[in-house]
Design a protein around this motif. Sequence first.
Motif, PDB file in Angstrom:
ATOM      1  N   HIS A   1       0.835  -1.209   0.000  1.00 33.53           N
ATOM      2  CA  HIS A   1       0.000   0.000   0.000  1.00 33.53           C
ATOM      3  C   HIS A   1       0.866   1.255   0.000  1.00 33.53           C
ATOM      4  O   HIS A   1       0.572   2.235  -0.684  1.00 33.53           O
ATOM      5  CB  HIS A   1      -0.921   0.006   1.220  1.00 33.53           C
ATOM      6  N   HIS A   2       1.939   1.211   0.800  1.00 27.24           N
ATOM      7  CA  HIS A   2       2.840   2.363   0.883  1.00 27.24           C
ATOM      8  C   HIS A   2       3.505   2.596  -0.481  1.00 27.24           C
ATOM      9  O   HIS A   2       3.646   3.735  -0.934  1.00 27.24           O
ATOM     10  CB  HIS A   2       3.893   2.100   1.962  1.00 27.24           C
ATOM     11  N   ILE A   3       3.884   1.503  -1.126  1.00 25.32           N
ATOM     12  CA  ILE A   3       4.521   1.598  -2.444  1.00 25.32           C
ATOM     13  C   ILE A   3       3.553   2.223  -3.452  1.00 25.32           C
ATOM     14  O   ILE A   3       3.930   3.067  -4.262  1.00 25.32           O
ATOM     15  CB  ILE A   3       4.933   0.171  -2.922  1.00 25.32           C
ATOM     16  N   MET A   4       2.285   1.809  -3.369  1.00 24.54           N
ATOM     17  CA  MET A   4       1.290   2.362  -4.284  1.00 24.54           C
ATOM     18  C   MET A   4       1.091   3.852  -4.063  1.00 24.54           C
ATOM     19  O   MET A   4       0.918   4.619  -5.004  1.00 24.54           O
ATOM     20  CB  MET A   4      -0.053   1.629  -4.112  1.00 24.54           C
ATOM     21  N   MET A   5       1.108   4.266  -2.792  1.00 26.51           N
ATOM     22  CA  MET A   5       0.930   5.696  -2.496  1.00 26.51           C
ATOM     23  C   MET A   5       2.034   6.522  -3.146  1.00 26.51           C
ATOM     24  O   MET A   5       1.784   7.555  -3.767  1.00 26.51           O
ATOM     25  CB  MET A   5       0.960   5.917  -0.981  1.00 26.51           C
ATOM     26  N   ILE A   6       3.269   6.049  -2.998  1.00 20.12           N
ATOM     27  CA  ILE A   6       4.404   6.756  -3.607  1.00 20.12           C
ATOM     28  C   ILE A   6       4.236   6.772  -5.127  1.00 20.12           C
ATOM     29  O   ILE A   6       4.428   7.795  -5.779  1.00 20.12           O
ATOM     30  CB  ILE A   6       5.736   6.068  -3.226  1.00 20.12           C
ATOM     31  N   SER A   7       3.880   5.603  -5.684  1.00 16.30           N
ATOM     32  CA  SER A   7       3.773   5.479  -7.139  1.00 16.30           C
ATOM     33  C   SER A   7       2.711   6.415  -7.696  1.00 16.30           C
ATOM     34  O   SER A   7       2.940   7.104  -8.696  1.00 16.30           O
ATOM     35  CB  SER A   7       3.414   4.030  -7.520  1.00 16.30           C
ATOM     36  N   ILE A   8       1.550   6.436  -7.045  1.00 14.45           N
ATOM     37  CA  ILE A   8       0.452   7.270  -7.554  1.00 14.45           C
ATOM     38  C   ILE A   8       0.834   8.748  -7.462  1.00 14.45           C
ATOM     39  O   ILE A   8       0.665   9.513  -8.417  1.00 14.45           O
ATOM     40  CB  ILE A   8      -0.850   6.985  -6.766  1.00 14.45           C
ATOM     41  N   ALA A   9       1.378   9.135  -6.292  1.00 14.53           N
ATOM     42  CA  ALA A   9       1.736  10.544  -6.099  1.00 14.53           C
ATOM     43  C   ALA A   9       2.792  10.968  -7.129  1.00 14.53           C
ATOM     44  O   ALA A   9       2.676  12.035  -7.749  1.00 14.53           O
ATOM     45  CB  ALA A   9       2.247  10.755  -4.683  1.00 14.53           C
ATOM     46  N   ALA A  10       3.804  10.121  -7.334  1.00 16.37           N
ATOM     47  CA  ALA A  10       4.875  10.486  -8.275  1.00 16.37           C
ATOM     48  C   ALA A  10       4.365  10.515  -9.711  1.00 16.37           C
ATOM     49  O   ALA A  10       4.799  11.341 -10.516  1.00 16.37           O
ATOM     50  CB  ALA A  10       6.036   9.493  -8.151  1.00 16.37           C
ATOM     51  N   THR A  11       3.420   9.633 -10.041  1.00 18.73           N
ATOM     52  CA  THR A  11       2.874   9.614 -11.400  1.00 18.73           C
ATOM     53  C   THR A  11       2.071  10.892 -11.668  1.00 18.73           C
ATOM     54  O   THR A  11       2.160  11.477 -12.757  1.00 18.73           O
ATOM     55  CB  THR A  11       1.980   8.364 -11.592  1.00 18.73           C
ATOM     56  N   ILE A  12       1.314  11.324 -10.666  1.00 15.13           N
ATOM     57  CA  ILE A  12       0.508  12.544 -10.851  1.00 15.13           C
ATOM     58  C   ILE A  12       1.422  13.768 -10.952  1.00 15.13           C
ATOM     59  O   ILE A  12       1.273  14.600 -11.842  1.00 15.13           O
ATOM     60  CB  ILE A  12      -0.502  12.701  -9.688  1.00 15.13           C
ATOM     61  N   VAL A  13       2.383  13.854 -10.018  1.00 22.98           N
ATOM     62  CA  VAL A  13       3.265  15.026 -10.014  1.00 22.98           C
ATOM     63  C   VAL A  13       4.180  15.017 -11.249  1.00 22.98           C
ATOM     64  O   VAL A  13       4.469  16.067 -11.834  1.00 22.98           O
ATOM     65  CB  VAL A  13       4.093  15.078  -8.705  1.00 22.98           C
ATOM     66  N   GLY A  14       4.621  13.838 -11.646  1.00 24.31           N
ATOM     67  CA  GLY A  14       5.518  13.755 -12.804  1.00 24.31           C
ATOM     68  C   GLY A  14       4.796  13.935 -14.124  1.00 24.31           C
ATOM     69  O   GLY A  14       5.386  14.339 -15.117  1.00 24.31           O
ATOM     70  N   GLY A  15       3.510  13.631 -14.123  1.00 21.78           N
ATOM     71  CA  GLY A  15       2.745  13.693 -15.372  1.00 21.78           C
ATOM     72  C   GLY A  15       2.509  12.288 -15.879  1.00 21.78           C
ATOM     73  O   GLY A  15       3.479  11.521 -16.034  1.00 21.78           O
ATOM     74  N   VAL A  16       1.246  11.960 -16.132  1.00 24.82           N
ATOM     75  CA  VAL A  16       0.908  10.591 -16.545  1.00 24.82           C
ATOM     76  C   VAL A  16       1.635  10.235 -17.838  1.00 24.82           C
ATOM     77  O   VAL A  16       1.592  10.982 -18.807  1.00 24.82           O
ATOM     78  CB  VAL A  16      -0.620  10.451 -16.723  1.00 24.82           C
TER      79      VAL A  16
END
Lengths: 290, 371
Positions: free
Chosen positions: A220-235
Amino acid sequence: MLYLQLLINGIQTGAMYALIAAGFSLIFGMTRVFHAAHGATFTLAGFVFYECYSLLQWGLLPALLAAAIASGLFGVLLNRWVYVVIQRHEGSFFTVFAASFGAAIVVENLVAIVFGKGLVTVSSDWSRSVEMIPGLFVAPMALVAVVVAVVCFAVLHYVFTHTNLGVALRALGENPTLVDVYGLNQKTLAKYAFLIGSVLVVPAAVLTAMTSGISASMGHHIMMISIAATIVGGVGSLRGAAMAGLLFGLAENLCLAFVQPQWSEAVTFVILFLFIVFRPGGFYGRAIVS
Amino acid sequence: MKKLLRALAISQMLVAAPALAEDIKIGAAFPMSGANAEYGEIFSSGVNLAVDHVNADKRLNGKLEVVYEDSQALPTQGVIAANKLINVEKSPYILSAFTGVSKAIAPLGQRNQVVMINGGGVGPDLAQLGPYFWNVIPLVNLEVATMVPFLVKDKGLKRVALVYVDDPLGQSAREVLDKELKAAGGELVKSFSIPATAQQFSGVAAQIRDAKPDAVYIASYGNQQVQLAKQLRDNGVTQPLASYSAFSIPSLLKLPEAQGSYFTSQQVNLDSSDPRTQRMVSDYRAKYGKDPSMYAINYYNAVLLLADLAEALQKEGKPVTGANLLEKRKNTPTFDFVGAKVSFEDDGTVKAPVQINQIADGTTKLVKSGQ
């Protein structure tokens, strides 16, 4: 000296976050599948490496290979036997998401049954810091994390800009219909996206197992990082995911000079919030017009 | 069709175990998934053994059964679990764990006259949750009050830094540590609060090195405390680590970086000659292939306590309700627990001596006996 120490810690954490986020960003960007089981792929890769390296003592390279095979197979098979089947029956985006979420829970429980519910660590002298100059401690693993991240992103950049497969994958993310027009198979390309994205978690999983340990419930923690970084980085932007991961790592660590550690995770979400409000497309994302 | 229905009804009667009115269902709101699931496994190992023993001895008129609900060590999930155990399972006696969860579910126990018994949470506030909330574990104020004089006076470690999780347990530990250090002539040089979900601590380690303490006290639990111990050591924190009973989980005892750490726990003598201790320890070793941890013993005691009270109530012809269990406990001066004969304080908490342990060679060794 504290600032320099926090800066170095931030770069190490950021390199790990970048590696964690890259796989999810790639899969989501290319296939538009919200692969919630990406955290489970990470857990699986970490535990396979732990089993092969620490328990079976196969050595570093065979253990890495085993982790890569396990994570790649998991991603490809999950896509083939779950996502594709649902999509064939016109399952919606959320149906696929629910299935992926369910798969993540199944993997979490299977890992807990096989390896136990506690945290396991892979002992390595490389994770122990040495005092470079008075007051400044750096672990060899920090250098390894940065080098691995740079190499991974360089290889990915080459693949996506200089190979037919990479160009086709980018096309899949940009305009799937056009991919069909050019006679390419979307499903085959999606398979490669899952394979590359899933194998990409292996370095992060191995580094995490060596530096902070892994547990069945950490997906779950890994997913949180992944989602946040994907949004901030740009899909769909690997470069963006890398930049966002680095930004989160630096922010989490540098803020410790000013606030209590309990607020360090909140800093990540403040950044996410600011991006959503002021730059919803992220660092390098395309503008999405509804 | 009628024949089919009749056959189904008969087969149902034959297959299903008949539920007797005297059967007692106790509930357990334990973390069975998530970052603290390792504790749930340990707690339930003690509960299951106790239930086996009570049923094997036929001490109760009916059968004793335990229903587990997953609290995930989170207050919200704990309340959902407790509501189900009270309203659906009709449990008169619920096993609780973790300070945050226990504080969240205690009002449900008061309102519904259901006994809540804790053998894992150690926040000092747990002694003030009303007559229906009992503790079979000494609380962290006792543990800190034992550790501080040991660090300051016995070891000469006067300047202590604290890393604590930002929840009721951690906040209580901070208050008690500050007070006890001042009383013992020591000093809390710096404290760092961390969220329960944090996993990266290299920055905290840098700040601890900067504070130059003599020792570091960790008030966290589960996977997070394992990560803390590893990352503090990996990032150049060489000072002795100290903590409370949560340090007794297998993943921490096995961690190379945690070797040498001190932690407190209630005193338990596994070699005690009383029959209850002998039976628990030998059967636990036979069933699980290892010594019972203090937590397994606590929850074994919690179930045996219910059996003692329920047996007495049934002999008097009274129903096993929360109110009757409470009244019976108040009227019983002492109870036989594994390792000791104990009595309850007025606030529903068992007082037990606390000992200092050190992690060595993947297990614990006694450093100082409790008083």
